[in-house]
Design a protein around this motif. Sequence first.
Motif, mmCIF file in Angstrom:
data_model
loop_
_atom_site.group_PDB
_atom_site.id
_atom_site.type_symbol
_atom_site.label_atom_id
_atom_site.label_comp_id
_atom_site.label_asym_id
_atom_site.label_seq_id
_atom_site.Cartn_x
_atom_site.Cartn_y
_atom_site.Cartn_z
ATOM 1 N N SER A 213 -16.339 -2.553 8.554
ATOM 2 C CA SER A 213 -17.328 -1.483 8.716
ATOM 3 C C SER A 213 -17.413 -0.673 7.429
ATOM 4 O O SER A 213 -16.530 -0.732 6.565
ATOM 5 C CB SER A 213 -16.944 -0.556 9.878
ATOM 6 O OG SER A 213 -15.773 0.176 9.560
ATOM 7 N N GLN A 214 -18.493 0.071 7.310
ATOM 8 C CA GLN A 214 -18.680 0.904 6.126
ATOM 9 C C GLN A 214 -17.565 1.931 5.982
ATOM 10 O O GLN A 214 -17.042 2.160 4.888
ATOM 11 C CB GLN A 214 -20.035 1.611 6.217
ATOM 12 C CG GLN A 214 -20.391 2.418 4.976
ATOM 13 C CD GLN A 214 -21.651 3.244 5.177
ATOM 14 O OE1 GLN A 214 -21.577 4.371 5.643
ATOM 15 N NE2 GLN A 214 -22.798 2.666 4.847
ATOM 16 N N LYS A 215 -17.171 2.539 7.102
ATOM 17 C CA LYS A 215 -16.134 3.572 7.069
ATOM 18 C C LYS A 215 -14.806 3.009 6.568
ATOM 19 O O LYS A 215 -14.154 3.602 5.696
ATOM 20 C CB LYS A 215 -15.952 4.163 8.474
ATOM 21 C CG LYS A 215 -14.846 5.211 8.572
ATOM 22 C CD LYS A 215 -14.715 5.727 9.984
ATOM 23 C CE LYS A 215 -13.595 6.766 10.081
ATOM 24 N NZ LYS A 215 -12.268 6.208 9.676
ATOM 25 N N GLU A 216 -14.406 1.843 7.095
ATOM 26 C CA GLU A 216 -13.121 1.267 6.705
ATOM 27 C C GLU A 216 -13.137 0.794 5.253
ATOM 28 O O GLU A 216 -12.124 0.875 4.552
ATOM 29 C CB GLU A 216 -12.772 0.109 7.642
ATOM 30 C CG GLU A 216 -12.431 0.567 9.052
ATOM 31 C CD GLU A 216 -12.099 -0.605 9.961
ATOM 32 O OE1 GLU A 216 -10.933 -1.054 9.912
ATOM 33 O OE2 GLU A 216 -12.998 -1.047 10.702
ATOM 34 N N ILE A 217 -14.299 0.321 4.800
ATOM 35 C CA ILE A 217 -14.421 -0.105 3.398
ATOM 36 C C ILE A 217 -14.210 1.085 2.464
ATOM 37 O O ILE A 217 -13.455 1.017 1.492
ATOM 38 C CB ILE A 217 -15.787 -0.753 3.138
ATOM 39 C CG1 ILE A 217 -15.909 -2.087 3.884
ATOM 40 C CG2 ILE A 217 -16.015 -0.966 1.645
ATOM 41 C CD1 ILE A 217 -14.980 -3.166 3.393
ATOM 42 N N PHE A 218 -14.878 2.190 2.791
ATOM 43 C CA PHE A 218 -14.753 3.375 1.931
ATOM 44 C C PHE A 218 -13.370 4.008 2.043
ATOM 45 O O PHE A 218 -12.871 4.578 1.070
ATOM 46 C CB PHE A 218 -15.834 4.398 2.275
ATOM 47 C CG PHE A 218 -17.168 4.083 1.657
ATOM 48 C CD1 PHE A 218 -17.286 3.924 0.286
ATOM 49 C CD2 PHE A 218 -18.302 3.938 2.431
ATOM 50 C CE1 PHE A 218 -18.504 3.633 -0.289
ATOM 51 C CE2 PHE A 218 -19.531 3.645 1.859
ATOM 52 C CZ PHE A 218 -19.641 3.485 0.495
ATOM 53 N N ASP A 219 -12.761 3.935 3.209
ATOM 54 C CA ASP A 219 -11.397 4.451 3.356
ATOM 55 C C ASP A 219 -10.414 3.707 2.456
ATOM 56 O O ASP A 219 -9.386 4.266 2.048
ATOM 57 C CB ASP A 219 -10.939 4.339 4.815
ATOM 58 C CG ASP A 219 -11.529 5.423 5.695
ATOM 59 O OD1 ASP A 219 -12.022 6.427 5.137
ATOM 60 O OD2 ASP A 219 -11.509 5.270 6.936
ATOM 61 N N TYR A 220 -10.713 2.466 2.170
ATOM 62 C CA TYR A 220 -9.861 1.683 1.261
ATOM 63 C C TYR A 220 -10.280 1.868 -0.201
ATOM 64 O O TYR A 220 -9.441 2.008 -1.090
ATOM 65 C CB TYR A 220 -9.941 0.203 1.630
ATOM 66 C CG TYR A 220 -9.210 -0.699 0.654
ATOM 67 C CD1 TYR A 220 -7.827 -0.866 0.737
ATOM 68 C CD2 TYR A 220 -9.908 -1.367 -0.354
ATOM 69 C CE1 TYR A 220 -7.148 -1.681 -0.165
ATOM 70 C CE2 TYR A 220 -9.242 -2.185 -1.257
ATOM 71 C CZ TYR A 220 -7.868 -2.336 -1.166
ATOM 72 O OH TYR A 220 -7.209 -3.134 -2.062
ATOM 73 N N LEU A 221 -11.599 1.899 -0.438
ATOM 74 C CA LEU A 221 -12.111 1.881 -1.814
ATOM 75 C C LEU A 221 -12.033 3.248 -2.499
ATOM 76 O O LEU A 221 -11.683 3.331 -3.684
ATOM 77 C CB LEU A 221 -13.559 1.385 -1.800
ATOM 78 C CG LEU A 221 -14.186 1.041 -3.151
ATOM 79 C CD1 LEU A 221 -13.397 -0.069 -3.836
ATOM 80 C CD2 LEU A 221 -15.644 0.621 -2.971
ATOM 81 N N ILE A 222 -12.348 4.334 -1.784
ATOM 82 C CA ILE A 222 -12.402 5.655 -2.405
ATOM 83 C C ILE A 222 -11.043 6.110 -2.933
ATOM 84 O O ILE A 222 -10.953 6.616 -4.056
ATOM 85 C CB ILE A 222 -12.988 6.697 -1.427
ATOM 86 C CG1 ILE A 222 -14.432 6.355 -1.092
ATOM 87 C CG2 ILE A 222 -12.906 8.102 -2.026
ATOM 88 C CD1 ILE A 222 -15.357 6.266 -2.297
#
Length: 293
Positions: A213-222
Amino acid sequence: MSNPKEIKRRILSIESVIKTTEAMKMISIVKLRKTKGLLTHVKTYLDHIELLISDFLLTEKLEKNKYFLEKEEKKKLFIVFTSNRGLCGSFNSLIFEKINQLFQKKGYSHNECIFFSIGKKGFDFLVKRYKIYDKNNNWIDWGDDFTKSNEKIQTLTKKFISIFIQKKVSSIYLMYNNFKKSLFQEIIVEKLLPVSVDLQKEKTEIEYILEPSQKEIFDYLIPKFVNAKLLKIFLESSYSEHTARMISMHKATENASEIKNDLVLNYNKERQTTITKEILEIISGLESLNEKK
């Protein structure tokens, strides 16, 4: 006139200073080259992460995300990068001047700004005048071990993201010293959180599918992005510090050499005066003996 022995002692002292400043200059040059190599790699890594985030933002409809939204609380946290030691010219004083300008020219209030110092010199300056975040453990002696520094930066990344998400501050800024190619020092104030990246002018041709999901991707990437940015700024600040210290020690060596040359000239004059005086006394003694005969 000065005593030749005293001048000789001062010459020896100045020679010791020249050896010290030359050694410090060479150490700064070695550290400068090492930091420059590391900085090149970190910049490349950060550029790719920024490109990836900008692609995601252009290809996906961004939902309300905690990393991109500025909080209602108006408190700002400034992370200030300074040195742990002195003898680096105006490296630290320019940072301090910029901090004072925030209140004088920008009109910020003391309740609105909180400071976190990376570097002992910055902590010593801030703790006496401004509001400090975490007074008991505010400055970190980084040392020259890159691996340990990277580990400490990872710890700081978690801390800064946590206080931002918990809405303790509305935004986080980085304040550091940057050397231009012309050896001109510039103080940069750059936003860290909420995240802002330069979007490409044209939409990317890559159609990303974000899974899970977008949220989990950003939680890892940011966090990766924030950590890389902190590491980049830390290396840029270190690069500027070593450059400033190298220039400062070079000027100190030149000034000490000029003082030494002046002292050597004075020493030779005093020695010549002493020799001339002794010759005159001998001649006067011989003349007085001849008159008695």
